[in-house]
Structures are given as C-alpha cells and as structure tokens.
Design a protein around this motif. Sequence first.
Motif, PDB file in Angstrom:
ATOM      1  N   GLU A 122       0.808  -1.228   0.000  1.00 34.24           N
ATOM      2  CA  GLU A 122       0.000   0.000   0.000  1.00 34.24           C
ATOM      3  C   GLU A 122       0.838   1.274   0.000  1.00 34.24           C
ATOM      4  O   GLU A 122       0.301   2.363   0.154  1.00 34.24           O
ATOM      5  CB  GLU A 122      -0.934   0.002   1.211  1.00 34.24           C
ATOM      6  N   HIS A 123       2.154   1.133  -0.123  1.00 29.42           N
ATOM      7  CA  HIS A 123       3.079   2.269  -0.157  1.00 29.42           C
ATOM      8  C   HIS A 123       2.967   3.132   1.103  1.00 29.42           C
ATOM      9  O   HIS A 123       2.891   4.347   1.034  1.00 29.42           O
ATOM     10  CB  HIS A 123       2.882   3.110  -1.419  1.00 29.42           C
ATOM     11  N   VAL A 124       2.964   2.473   2.250  1.00 27.56           N
ATOM     12  CA  VAL A 124       2.933   3.151   3.545  1.00 27.56           C
ATOM     13  C   VAL A 124       4.368   3.204   4.054  1.00 27.56           C
ATOM     14  O   VAL A 124       5.011   2.172   4.221  1.00 27.56           O
ATOM     15  CB  VAL A 124       2.019   2.411   4.545  1.00 27.56           C
ATOM     16  N   PHE A 125       4.867   4.409   4.301  1.00 26.44           N
ATOM     17  CA  PHE A 125       6.270   4.618   4.658  1.00 26.44           C
ATOM     18  C   PHE A 125       6.527   4.480   6.159  1.00 26.44           C
ATOM     19  O   PHE A 125       7.574   4.002   6.568  1.00 26.44           O
ATOM     20  CB  PHE A 125       6.683   6.003   4.164  1.00 26.44           C
ATOM     21  N   CYS A 126       5.586   4.903   6.980  1.00 18.79           N
ATOM     22  CA  CYS A 126       5.789   4.911   8.427  1.00 18.79           C
ATOM     23  C   CYS A 126       4.662   4.146   9.129  1.00 18.79           C
ATOM     24  O   CYS A 126       3.492   4.370   8.839  1.00 18.79           O
ATOM     25  CB  CYS A 126       5.845   6.349   8.949  1.00 18.79           C
ATOM     26  N   ALA A 127       5.057   3.256  10.047  1.00 17.56           N
ATOM     27  CA  ALA A 127       4.085   2.452  10.788  1.00 17.56           C
ATOM     28  C   ALA A 127       4.405   2.516  12.270  1.00 17.56           C
ATOM     29  O   ALA A 127       5.548   2.771  12.662  1.00 17.56           O
ATOM     30  CB  ALA A 127       4.126   1.002  10.311  1.00 17.56           C
ATOM     31  N   SER A 128       3.397   2.271  13.087  1.00 12.51           N
ATOM     32  CA  SER A 128       3.581   2.208  14.528  1.00 12.51           C
ATOM     33  C   SER A 128       3.301   0.787  14.991  1.00 12.51           C
ATOM     34  O   SER A 128       2.271   0.216  14.648  1.00 12.51           O
ATOM     35  CB  SER A 128       2.631   3.180  15.232  1.00 12.51           C
ATOM     36  N   VAL A 129       4.237   0.238  15.758  1.00  9.54           N
ATOM     37  CA  VAL A 129       4.080  -1.097  16.317  1.00  9.54           C
ATOM     38  C   VAL A 129       3.994  -0.939  17.834  1.00  9.54           C
ATOM     39  O   VAL A 129       4.948  -0.516  18.473  1.00  9.54           O
ATOM     40  CB  VAL A 129       5.271  -2.013  15.944  1.00  9.54           C
ATOM     41  N   MET A 130       2.818  -1.264  18.376  1.00  5.66           N
ATOM     42  CA  MET A 130       2.602  -1.137  19.818  1.00  5.66           C
ATOM     43  C   MET A 130       2.820  -2.503  20.461  1.00  5.66           C
ATOM     44  O   MET A 130       2.017  -3.412  20.279  1.00  5.66           O
ATOM     45  CB  MET A 130       1.199  -0.620  20.092  1.00  5.66           C
ATOM     46  N   HIS A 131       3.920  -2.632  21.194  1.00  5.94           N
ATOM     47  CA  HIS A 131       4.237  -3.903  21.843  1.00  5.94           C
ATOM     48  C   HIS A 131       3.835  -3.919  23.303  1.00  5.94           C
ATOM     49  O   HIS A 131       3.701  -4.973  23.893  1.00  5.94           O
ATOM     50  CB  HIS A 131       5.721  -4.233  21.707  1.00  5.94           C
ATOM     51  N   GLY A 132       3.628  -2.770  23.893  1.00  5.01           N
ATOM     52  CA  GLY A 132       3.200  -2.676  25.282  1.00  5.01           C
ATOM     53  C   GLY A 132       4.335  -2.932  26.254  1.00  5.01           C
ATOM     54  O   GLY A 132       5.493  -3.062  25.874  1.00  5.01           O
ATOM     55  N   HIS A 133       4.002  -2.996  27.534  1.00  2.78           N
ATOM     56  CA  HIS A 133       4.994  -3.243  28.576  1.00  2.78           C
ATOM     57  C   HIS A 133       4.940  -4.711  28.986  1.00  2.78           C
ATOM     58  O   HIS A 133       5.872  -5.454  28.748  1.00  2.78           O
ATOM     59  CB  HIS A 133       4.740  -2.343  29.803  1.00  2.78           C
ATOM     60  N   GLY A 134       3.835  -5.119  29.588  1.00  3.79           N
ATOM     61  CA  GLY A 134       3.622  -6.511  29.972  1.00  3.79           C
ATOM     62  C   GLY A 134       4.790  -7.114  30.711  1.00  3.79           C
ATOM     63  O   GLY A 134       5.341  -6.533  31.642  1.00  3.79           O
ATOM     64  N   LYS A 135       5.210  -8.291  30.289  1.00  8.43           N
ATOM     65  CA  LYS A 135       6.340  -8.982  30.914  1.00  8.43           C
ATOM     66  C   LYS A 135       7.635  -8.677  30.176  1.00  8.43           C
ATOM     67  O   LYS A 135       8.631  -9.372  30.352  1.00  8.43           O
ATOM     68  CB  LYS A 135       6.070 -10.487  30.926  1.00  8.43           C
ATOM     69  N   HIS A 136       7.619  -7.690  29.320  1.00  8.56           N
ATOM     70  CA  HIS A 136       8.776  -7.202  28.553  1.00  8.56           C
ATOM     71  C   HIS A 136       9.278  -8.189  27.507  1.00  8.56           C
ATOM     72  O   HIS A 136      10.335  -7.982  26.939  1.00  8.56           O
ATOM     73  CB  HIS A 136       9.925  -6.793  29.483  1.00  8.56           C
ATOM     74  N   ILE A 137       8.540  -9.261  27.246  1.00  5.26           N
ATOM     75  CA  ILE A 137       9.006 -10.228  26.252  1.00  5.26           C
ATOM     76  C   ILE A 137       8.909  -9.627  24.858  1.00  5.26           C
ATOM     77  O   ILE A 137       9.898  -9.566  24.124  1.00  5.26           O
ATOM     78  CB  ILE A 137       8.203 -11.550  26.352  1.00  5.26           C
ATOM     79  N   LEU A 138       7.715  -9.159  24.477  1.00  3.79           N
ATOM     80  CA  LEU A 138       7.558  -8.554  23.150  1.00  3.79           C
ATOM     81  C   LEU A 138       8.302  -7.227  23.059  1.00  3.79           C
ATOM     82  O   LEU A 138       8.797  -6.865  22.002  1.00  3.79           O
ATOM     83  CB  LEU A 138       6.075  -8.363  22.820  1.00  3.79           C
ATOM     84  N   LYS A 139       8.393  -6.518  24.167  1.00  4.87           N
ATOM     85  CA  LYS A 139       9.120  -5.241  24.173  1.00  4.87           C
ATOM     86  C   LYS A 139      10.595  -5.465  23.845  1.00  4.87           C
ATOM     87  O   LYS A 139      11.210  -4.660  23.150  1.00  4.87           O
ATOM     88  CB  LYS A 139       8.968  -4.562  25.534  1.00  4.87           C
ATOM     89  N   GLN A 140      11.164  -6.565  24.304  1.00  2.00           N
ATOM     90  CA  GLN A 140      12.566  -6.878  24.025  1.00  2.00           C
ATOM     91  C   GLN A 140      12.743  -7.502  22.647  1.00  2.00           C
ATOM     92  O   GLN A 140      13.710  -7.209  21.942  1.00  2.00           O
ATOM     93  CB  GLN A 140      13.121  -7.833  25.080  1.00  2.00           C
ATOM     94  N   GLN A 141      11.837  -8.368  22.257  1.00  2.00           N
ATOM     95  CA  GLN A 141      11.983  -9.116  21.013  1.00  2.00           C
ATOM     96  C   GLN A 141      11.652  -8.306  19.765  1.00  2.00           C
ATOM     97  O   GLN A 141      12.289  -8.483  18.731  1.00  2.00           O
ATOM     98  CB  GLN A 141      11.131 -10.380  21.052  1.00  2.00           C
ATOM     99  N   THR A 142      10.643  -7.438  19.838  1.00  2.00           N
ATOM    100  CA  THR A 142      10.189  -6.712  18.652  1.00  2.00           C
ATOM    101  C   THR A 142      11.316  -5.937  17.975  1.00  2.00           C
ATOM    102  O   THR A 142      11.494  -6.050  16.756  1.00  2.00           O
ATOM    103  CB  THR A 142       9.003  -5.793  19.006  1.00  2.00           C
ATOM    104  N   PRO A 143      12.126  -5.160  18.695  1.00  5.73           N
ATOM    105  CA  PRO A 143      13.235  -4.465  18.016  1.00  5.73           C
ATOM    106  C   PRO A 143      14.245  -5.425  17.393  1.00  5.73           C
ATOM    107  O   PRO A 143      14.770  -5.156  16.304  1.00  5.73           O
ATOM    108  CB  PRO A 143      13.892  -3.647  19.133  1.00  5.73           C
ATOM    109  N   LEU A 144      14.498  -6.554  18.051  1.00  6.69           N
ATOM    110  CA  LEU A 144      15.446  -7.532  17.508  1.00  6.69           C
ATOM    111  C   LEU A 144      14.932  -8.120  16.206  1.00  6.69           C
ATOM    112  O   LEU A 144      15.688  -8.323  15.254  1.00  6.69           O
ATOM    113  CB  LEU A 144      15.703  -8.643  18.535  1.00  6.69           C
TER     114      LEU A 144
END
Length: 183
Positions: A122-144
């Motif tokens: 769809e030619h979208v240049f900028c996106a937001s990924v909300m991983h939340g805080h939670g147990k920090h699993i997705l917060k740590q993994q998403t950037p990796l």
Amino acid sequence: MKKKETLSSDDKSLFRQLAEGTRRISHDTVVHKPAPKKLRDVPQKRLLAEQVDNSHYFSDEFQPLLATEGAVRYVRQDVSHYELKKLRRGDYSPEIFLDLHGLTQQQAKQELGALIAACRREHVFCASVMHGHGKHILKQQTPLWLAQHPHVMAFHQAPKLFGGDAALLVLIEVEEWQPPAGL
C-alpha cells in the motif's frame, strides 16, 4: 403547532400576478455520493503467502547489535541517521498501527511480517508497532526482529503521542510506484 402566516393577502395576490405565465422547473441534477476509497482487493491466499514470506526473516537466535543506552533505536547502514532523528522528533506520523498486545511470540512475528507486506503493498512509509509493557518479552523481542528485516530502514521508540516507550515508529522501504500497464 400551527405556522403563522407572514405574508399579507395583498402580498400573496401581488406574487400570483407576477408569477402568472411561468411554469415549474423540473430538477434534473443528480448528486452522486463519493465512492469510498478502496484498498486494493488482495486474495486471501496472497495475503497469507506475504505474511509467511515476510515473517521468515525473524529469528530468535540472531541478536543484532542495537544501542543499549537511551531509547530503543536502529538505522540500517545505507540509511541516513537524520531519518532516525526525524523519527525521534515525531516528524513522521504513522499511517498504520499494529497492536501486539496479548499475542504470542509466533503470532507477533506473523503480524509483523503481515504489517511489512501491507506497508510495501500500500506504499505506507511509516508504521507504529505497539508492543506494550507486559512482561517485557515482546518489548525486548520486537526491536530484535525488526532489525533483521531487509525492508526495515529504521525504527525508534515512539514519541508520547504515539505510545511512548510501549511502541516503536518504523520506517519501511516501499517499492517505487509503477503505473499499471497500458496507462
């Protein structure tokens, strides 16, 4: 409630005299509702294939070298660091949002793959990924995971407006737009 008559009988008779010999105009103007903007209709099979193709880049074993101090950030080698600065300042506003709350790691990988595929389609240049805080699993993994994908140009912790430290703004390399054949 009954409406009050505002015209006197003299005014009414004067109007009838002036309007004598005229005829009613038929209204022939047609007003069309604007057609809703449709996203390209993509077959379900293709969507699933894109999701799988884009999620195979994400490995739990590979650990890319990311900055350890300050906000979570990454910029690909061939991309200007100025793009990272613009992300940090909030110069880019996301056109699409992905919420990973409540997903497993496998589901989150698939959704990230689908997000990148949709952005490119769809030619979208900028996106937001909300991983939340939670147990920090997705917060740590998403950037990796994002740092491993070849179409991710840069990402930075989102400004407060777009979720703060519970979200990332991601710049995605989109394909050059090509007009359909025959145009």
